[in-house]
Every structure is written in C-alpha cells, then in structure tokens.
Design a protein around this motif. Structure first.
Motif, short mmCIF file in Angstrom:
data_model
loop_
_atom_site.label_atom_id
_atom_site.label_comp_id
_atom_site.label_asym_id
_atom_site.label_seq_id
_atom_site.Cartn_x
_atom_site.Cartn_y
_atom_site.Cartn_z
N ALA A 2 63.27 120.09 -24.10
CA ALA A 2 62.65 119.69 -25.36
C ALA A 2 63.44 120.23 -26.55
O ALA A 2 64.12 121.25 -26.46
CB ALA A 2 61.21 120.20 -25.41
N HIS A 3 63.31 119.54 -27.67
CA HIS A 3 63.91 119.98 -28.93
C HIS A 3 62.78 120.36 -29.86
O HIS A 3 61.88 119.54 -30.12
CB HIS A 3 64.76 118.86 -29.53
N ILE A 4 62.79 121.57 -30.38
CA ILE A 4 61.81 122.02 -31.35
C ILE A 4 62.49 122.09 -32.71
O ILE A 4 63.42 122.86 -32.90
CB ILE A 4 61.22 123.39 -30.96
N LEU A 5 62.02 121.25 -33.64
CA LEU A 5 62.59 121.19 -34.98
C LEU A 5 61.59 121.79 -35.96
O LEU A 5 60.47 121.31 -36.11
CB LEU A 5 62.90 119.74 -35.36
N LEU A 6 62.02 122.84 -36.63
CA LEU A 6 61.17 123.55 -37.59
C LEU A 6 61.57 123.15 -39.00
O LEU A 6 62.73 123.30 -39.39
CB LEU A 6 61.34 125.06 -37.37
N SER A 126 65.98 124.24 -33.65
CA SER A 126 66.79 124.11 -34.85
C SER A 126 65.88 124.08 -36.07
O SER A 126 64.66 123.89 -35.96
CB SER A 126 67.67 122.86 -34.81
N VAL A 127 66.46 124.29 -37.23
CA VAL A 127 65.73 124.38 -38.49
C VAL A 127 66.34 123.41 -39.48
O VAL A 127 67.57 123.33 -39.61
CB VAL A 127 65.78 125.82 -39.06
N PRO A 183 70.90 126.47 -35.15
CA PRO A 183 71.40 125.59 -36.22
C PRO A 183 70.42 125.51 -37.39
O PRO A 183 69.20 125.43 -37.19
CB PRO A 183 71.53 124.23 -35.53
N VAL A 184 70.96 125.54 -38.59
CA VAL A 184 70.18 125.34 -39.81
C VAL A 184 70.81 124.19 -40.59
O VAL A 184 72.00 124.25 -40.91
CB VAL A 184 70.16 126.62 -40.68
N TYR A 185 70.01 123.17 -40.88
CA TYR A 185 70.49 122.00 -41.60
C TYR A 185 69.95 122.01 -43.01
O TYR A 185 68.76 122.24 -43.24
CB TYR A 185 70.06 120.72 -40.89
N LEU A 204 63.88 112.90 -39.29
CA LEU A 204 63.80 112.49 -37.88
C LEU A 204 65.15 112.06 -37.31
O LEU A 204 65.25 111.85 -36.10
CB LEU A 204 62.77 111.38 -37.71
N GLU A 205 66.17 111.94 -38.15
CA GLU A 205 67.51 111.69 -37.60
C GLU A 205 67.98 112.87 -36.76
O GLU A 205 68.89 112.74 -35.95
CB GLU A 205 68.51 111.42 -38.73
N LEU A 206 67.35 114.02 -36.95
CA LEU A 206 67.70 115.21 -36.17
C LEU A 206 67.00 115.24 -34.81
O LEU A 206 67.25 116.14 -34.01
CB LEU A 206 67.36 116.47 -36.96
N ILE A 207 66.12 114.27 -34.57
CA ILE A 207 65.43 114.14 -33.29
C ILE A 207 65.99 112.93 -32.55
O ILE A 207 66.21 111.88 -33.14
CB ILE A 207 63.90 113.96 -33.50
#
Length: 274
Positions: A2-6, A126-127, A183-185, A204-207
């Motif tokens: 899974a990818h967790i995006l904060l 990632s953040v 990673p921090v975007y 959501l491009e990061l998902i």
C-alpha cells in the motif's frame, strides 16, 4: 504494498479544494483508495494544534493513542492505498494566538510519517505539501485570521508582523530534512489549478490509480474562497469595534452565512465509523 500519502497542509493553499474533491469522489475511489479527511481526523488534528501552541511532549502519546483508535476501529484501512488530508496536522497557522511560525510543522509531520511507517511496515509513505506564492498566501492568511478571530492588523501590518514566515518553501525544505529519506513533494497551488481536475486531481497524481478510475473522477470548484474586499473590511471594522466578543462573533457568522463562505460541500461529508 500500500501507498500512504500524507497531505498535512499548508493552510490556505487549496487544501479545502483537495478535500472536497476527495469527498465528492469517495465512492468512485473506494475500490482502490481509502481516505481520512478532517471530519475523521479532527481528534488527531486537535492534538497537533495543541502541540503547536504548547510544545508539550505530553501531547505526543495522546496523538499516537488517538491514531491507534482510528485504525483499530477501521481495520480495513491500510489494505489499500490511503490518503490523509488535513491542514491542521501541521499545527496552527502563523497568526493564531501563541503561534508565530510553522516551526513545529516539520516535527509533527515527522511524528506522523514515522507512525505510519511503523504501523504499516510494508507500506510506502510519502508526504505532499501544497504551497502558494508568498503574496497570495499572506493575503489569504490575513483574511482567514480576520474572519476567524478578533485580529486587528490591517494587511500591511500583518505582512510586516509575519514577514519571516511568508516563504513556505523554507517549511517544505525543513520537513524534507526532518523525514529523510521519506519523499516530500512540494505542490504549488498555481500549478495544481491547471490540472484538469483541479488541485485534488493534481494531488492524486501521486497515487497509482487505474486509468478508468482516474478518468471518471468529477472535478469540483474552488472551495473556501476568501471573502471579497468589502466583507474583509467589515471583519476588520468589527474586530476593531468596542462591541463584546460574542456580539462580534454573531455578526461575523451572519455575514459569513449570507456570503456562503467556506467549504460547505466538505462539511456535508459524513464521517466514517470510528
């Protein structure tokens, strides 16, 4: 895996639009993406807000315990990709009583990212931090402070008072250093607005979403726009008046209601169990 995006802020950088987009498209995204938005994250955010004012290490165990409660009550979270979005996860914005900077934001984000990395050891974390040009961000923040509390600075005075925190890039860089190698975007609002689905679609491009799901997502308008200049002047005049606090608050609430300011669509989003 899974990818967790904060997505923990920053305030006044399109976070309301991102959250309304996610809430609007919750059903379409549900087969492949879970989300926690301000209604579900409010107890967590309260600890972050308190820490930004008091800097007390005693708050951190409560923060962890509250996160544990959410995930115990919702055991399915973490099986799919997960996005968490709330600007209050980075603490109060500069300008609130007792808060002059975003100095604690990198530490709070480090705590949150570390929590998810430990709890979901096989997930990637990632953040993404939405940012904004200095002048536009300062003006929007000033308007928010006038609306939300009894601040009496005009824009020139506010800009001078908080000039040292106007560049959000410094906070992004400090966060990236604090949580390296996570990673921090940095996602500037001016660029995110050009995405066909707006800031929410840009985030959501990061998902990694299936193309069919992404194409079916419904754009939303810009949420939580600030008041027009005339209304801003009314807020400032009320704040500077001799009227008692409760009377000022009632008059502001009525002005806000008439102007329909704020993320109304998001407020209608129903919290999940737990």
């Amino acid at each position: 895996m899974a990818h967790i995006l904060l997505h923990p802020g920053f305030h006044k950088t399109g976070t309301g639009s991102v959250q309304t987009f996610l809430a609007t498209n919750r059903a379409a995204l549900s087969p492949c993406l879970d989300m926690l938005l301000p209604p579900q994250l409010e107890p967590v955010a309260q600890h972050c807000l308190a820490f930004s004012k008091h800097h007390s290490a005693l708050i951190l165990p409560d923060l962890v315990a509250t996160l544990d409660t959410i995930f115990v009550a919702n055991p399915e979270l973490g099986e799919r990709d997960l996005i968490l979005s709330s600007a209050d996860l980075c603490g109060h914005s500069p300008g609130w009583p007792g808060v002059d900077t975003y100095a604690v934001a990198p530490f709070l984000i480090e705590c949150l990212a570390g929590y998810f990395a430990e709890r979901f050891s096989t997930a990637t974390v990632s953040v993404v931090l939405t940012t904004r040009s200095t002048a536009a961000w300062m003006h929007s923040l000033w308007q928010q402070q006038l609306q939300s509390r009894r601040m009496t600075y005009d824009f020139e005075g506010f800009s001078e008072r908080y000039a040292d925190v106007a560049d959000l890039g410094h906070s992004v860089a400090a966060t990236a250093t604090a949580i390296e190698p996570t990673p921090v975007y940095d996602m500037p609002l001016d660029e995110a607005l050009h995405h066909p689905q707006g800031p929410g679609g840009a985030v959501l491009e990061l998902i990694d979403l299936p193309p069919g799901v992404r194409a079916a997502l419904r754009p939303v308008g810009v949420e939580n726009r600030g008041p027009d200049p005339a209304l801003t002047e009314q807020f400032l005049s009320l704040n500077r008046s001799a009227a008692p606090d409760d009377a000022v608050r009632r008059q502001k609430d009525e002005l806000i209601r008439r102007a329909k300011i704020g993320g109304w669509a998001l407020r209608l989003d129903k919290p999940q169990a737990g």
